[in-house]
Design a protein around this motif. Sequence first.
Motif, PDB file in Angstrom:
ATOM      1  N   MET A   1      74.400  69.371  16.218  1.00 10.77           N
ATOM      2  CA  MET A   1      74.494  70.020  17.886  1.00 10.77           C
ATOM      3  C   MET A   1      74.187  70.996  16.955  1.00 10.77           C
ATOM      4  SD  MET A   1      77.880  70.785  19.697  1.00 10.77           S
ATOM      5  CE  MET A   1      78.907  69.552  18.813  1.00 10.77           C
ATOM      6  N   LYS A   2      73.478  72.240  17.856  1.00  8.25           N
ATOM      7  CA  LYS A   2      73.247  74.060  17.702  1.00  8.25           C
ATOM      8  C   LYS A   2      73.896  75.061  18.089  1.00  8.25           C
ATOM      9  CE  LYS A   2      69.533  76.965  16.816  1.00  8.25           C
ATOM     10  NZ  LYS A   2      68.181  77.572  16.768  1.00  8.25           N
ATOM     11  N   VAL A   3      74.774  75.342  17.594  1.00  7.99           N
ATOM     12  CA  VAL A   3      75.696  76.580  18.185  1.00  7.99           C
ATOM     13  C   VAL A   3      74.777  77.530  17.321  1.00  7.99           C
ATOM     14  CG1 VAL A   3      77.422  74.479  19.214  1.00  7.99           C
ATOM     15  CG2 VAL A   3      76.862  76.081  16.984  1.00  7.99           C
ATOM     16  N   CYS A   4      75.230  79.168  18.460  1.00  4.47           N
ATOM     17  CA  CYS A   4      76.019  80.264  17.800  1.00  4.47           C
ATOM     18  C   CYS A   4      76.942  81.303  17.911  1.00  4.47           C
ATOM     19  CB  CYS A   4      74.684  80.789  18.435  1.00  4.47           C
ATOM     20  SG  CYS A   4      73.357  80.431  18.086  1.00  4.47           S
ATOM     21  N   PHE A   5      77.156  81.806  16.894  1.00  5.77           N
ATOM     22  CA  PHE A   5      78.522  82.284  17.454  1.00  5.77           C
ATOM     23  C   PHE A   5      78.416  83.520  17.429  1.00  5.77           C
ATOM     24  CE2 PHE A   5      80.300  78.533  15.145  1.00  5.77           C
ATOM     25  CZ  PHE A   5      81.218  77.861  16.508  1.00  5.77           C
ATOM     26  N   HIS A   6      78.488  84.772  18.363  1.00 10.37           N
ATOM     27  CA  HIS A   6      78.785  86.149  18.052  1.00 10.37           C
ATOM     28  C   HIS A   6      80.122  87.033  17.757  1.00 10.37           C
ATOM     29  CE1 HIS A   6      75.225  85.179  21.111  1.00 10.37           C
ATOM     30  NE2 HIS A   6      74.553  85.872  20.177  1.00 10.37           N
ATOM     31  N   GLY A   7      79.670  88.055  16.926  1.00  5.99           N
ATOM     32  CA  GLY A   7      81.721  88.554  16.471  1.00  5.99           C
ATOM     33  C   GLY A   7      80.805  89.951  15.237  1.00  5.99           C
ATOM     34  N   THR A   8      81.943  90.552  15.404  1.00  5.75           N
ATOM     35  CA  THR A   8      81.896  91.794  14.266  1.00  5.75           C
ATOM     36  C   THR A   8      81.593  91.225  12.644  1.00  5.75           C
ATOM     37  OG1 THR A   8      84.429  91.888  14.062  1.00  5.75           O
ATOM     38  CG2 THR A   8      83.877  92.495  16.107  1.00  5.75           C
ATOM     39  N   ALA A   9      81.226  92.049  11.950  1.00 12.37           N
ATOM     40  CA  ALA A   9      80.939  91.241  10.664  1.00 12.37           C
ATOM     41  C   ALA A   9      81.922  90.094  10.190  1.00 12.37           C
ATOM     42  CB  ALA A   9      80.973  92.516   9.531  1.00 12.37           C
ATOM     43  N   GLU A  10      83.272  91.134  10.080  1.00 11.39           N
ATOM     44  CA  GLU A  10      84.426  90.497   9.653  1.00 11.39           C
ATOM     45  C   GLU A  10      84.583  88.929  10.362  1.00 11.39           C
ATOM     46  OE1 GLU A  10      84.893  93.360  10.783  1.00 11.39           O
ATOM     47  OE2 GLU A  10      84.547  94.511   9.779  1.00 11.39           O
ATOM     48  N   GLU A  11      84.637  88.960  11.711  1.00 11.17           N
ATOM     49  CA  GLU A  11      84.448  87.039  12.806  1.00 11.17           C
ATOM     50  C   GLU A  11      83.992  86.437  12.290  1.00 11.17           C
ATOM     51  OE1 GLU A  11      86.255  89.092  16.624  1.00 11.17           O
ATOM     52  OE2 GLU A  11      84.616  89.356  16.483  1.00 11.17           O
ATOM     53  N   ILE A  12      82.226  86.746  11.777  1.00 13.96           N
ATOM     54  CA  ILE A  12      81.623  86.056  11.050  1.00 13.96           C
ATOM     55  C   ILE A  12      81.763  85.730  10.181  1.00 13.96           C
ATOM     56  CG2 ILE A  12      78.490  86.253  10.949  1.00 13.96           C
ATOM     57  CD1 ILE A  12      79.547  85.713  13.685  1.00 13.96           C
ATOM     58  N   GLU A  13      82.299  86.027   9.196  1.00 14.81           N
ATOM     59  CA  GLU A  13      82.109  86.082   7.796  1.00 14.81           C
ATOM     60  C   GLU A  13      83.539  84.593   7.638  1.00 14.81           C
ATOM     61  OE1 GLU A  13      84.105  88.004   4.068  1.00 14.81           O
ATOM     62  OE2 GLU A  13      83.107  89.175   5.529  1.00 14.81           O
ATOM     63  N   LEU A  14      83.871  84.920   8.662  1.00 14.69           N
ATOM     64  CA  LEU A  14      85.130  83.961   8.946  1.00 14.69           C
ATOM     65  C   LEU A  14      84.900  82.537   9.083  1.00 14.69           C
ATOM     66  CD1 LEU A  14      88.205  85.424  10.700  1.00 14.69           C
ATOM     67  CD2 LEU A  14      88.372  84.714   7.944  1.00 14.69           C
ATOM     68  N   PHE A  35      84.030  69.450  12.368  1.00  9.30           N
ATOM     69  CA  PHE A  35      82.562  68.732  12.161  1.00  9.30           C
ATOM     70  C   PHE A  35      82.111  69.913  11.076  1.00  9.30           C
ATOM     71  CE2 PHE A  35      83.825  69.386  17.061  1.00  9.30           C
ATOM     72  CZ  PHE A  35      82.343  68.876  17.477  1.00  9.30           C
ATOM     73  N   GLU A  36      80.993  68.998  10.197  1.00  6.65           N
ATOM     74  CA  GLU A  36      80.741  70.013   9.234  1.00  6.65           C
ATOM     75  C   GLU A  36      79.693  70.760   9.716  1.00  6.65           C
ATOM     76  OE1 GLU A  36      79.829  67.517   6.273  1.00  6.65           O
ATOM     77  OE2 GLU A  36      80.289  65.810   7.075  1.00  6.65           O
ATOM     78  N   VAL A  37      79.577  72.148   8.879  1.00  9.47           N
ATOM     79  CA  VAL A  37      78.599  73.007   9.347  1.00  9.47           C
ATOM     80  C   VAL A  37      77.911  72.929   8.290  1.00  9.47           C
ATOM     81  CG1 VAL A  37      78.641  75.723   9.809  1.00  9.47           C
ATOM     82  CG2 VAL A  37      80.914  74.202  10.398  1.00  9.47           C
ATOM     83  N   PHE A  38      76.678  73.262   8.710  1.00  9.58           N
ATOM     84  CA  PHE A  38      75.218  73.340   7.577  1.00  9.58           C
ATOM     85  C   PHE A  38      74.074  74.514   8.584  1.00  9.58           C
ATOM     86  CE2 PHE A  38      75.165  69.699   9.542  1.00  9.58           C
ATOM     87  CZ  PHE A  38      73.569  69.395   9.917  1.00  9.58           C
ATOM     88  N   HIS A  39      72.978  74.424   7.356  1.00  6.94           N
ATOM     89  CA  HIS A  39      71.719  74.755   7.888  1.00  6.94           C
ATOM     90  C   HIS A  39      71.993  76.398   9.008  1.00  6.94           C
ATOM     91  CE1 HIS A  39      68.852  71.822   7.028  1.00  6.94           C
ATOM     92  NE2 HIS A  39      70.034  71.464   7.441  1.00  6.94           N
ATOM     93  N   THR A  40      73.445  76.861   8.195  1.00 11.47           N
ATOM     94  CA  THR A  40      73.860  78.535   8.854  1.00 11.47           C
ATOM     95  C   THR A  40      72.368  79.722   8.398  1.00 11.47           C
ATOM     96  OG1 THR A  40      74.670  79.128   7.317  1.00 11.47           O
ATOM     97  CG2 THR A  40      76.496  77.996   8.829  1.00 11.47           C
ATOM     98  N   ARG A  41      72.385  80.791  10.444  1.00 11.78           N
ATOM     99  CA  ARG A  41      71.411  81.638   9.578  1.00 11.78           C
ATOM    100  C   ARG A  41      72.595  82.734  10.233  1.00 11.78           C
ATOM    101  NH1 ARG A  41      68.270  77.955  11.612  1.00 11.78           N
ATOM    102  NH2 ARG A  41      68.855  79.377  13.843  1.00 11.78           N
ATOM    103  N   ILE A  42      72.958  83.829   9.625  1.00 13.49           N
ATOM    104  CA  ILE A  42      73.183  84.547  10.757  1.00 13.49           C
ATOM    105  C   ILE A  42      72.191  86.027  11.113  1.00 13.49           C
ATOM    106  CG2 ILE A  42      74.915  87.043   9.547  1.00 13.49           C
ATOM    107  CD1 ILE A  42      75.626  84.636   8.085  1.00 13.49           C
ATOM    108  N   SER A  43      72.331  86.927  11.610  1.00 12.93           N
ATOM    109  CA  SER A  43      70.812  87.815  11.986  1.00 12.93           C
ATOM    110  C   SER A  43      71.554  88.787  12.550  1.00 12.93           C
ATOM    111  CB  SER A  43      69.975  87.097  12.571  1.00 12.93           C
ATOM    112  OG  SER A  43      70.647  86.811  14.255  1.00 12.93           O
TER     113      SER A  43
END
Length: 66
Positions: A1-14, A35-43
């Motif tokens: 499943m594909k998910v997206c999280f929005h947040g500050t730089a510190e939150e996304i880093e976690l 859940f295993e996390v893979f194919h991460t992209r940050i923008s």
Amino acid sequence: MKVCFHGTAEEIELVAGRSVLVMLTVRDLPRVRAFEVFHTRISRHPYEGLYRLCAELAETEGSDHA
């Protein structure tokens, strides 16, 4: 499943620094799922200086991570 999280730089880093995410569910049993996390992209999110992390999640087998 594909998910997206929005947040500050510190939150996304976690989130980005994890290979496994554990999530609580509202209706399903078991209430904690890993859940295993893979194919991460940050923008950079276009509003309010936030970032967006999109990733693929795959539910892990067993409850070793919970």
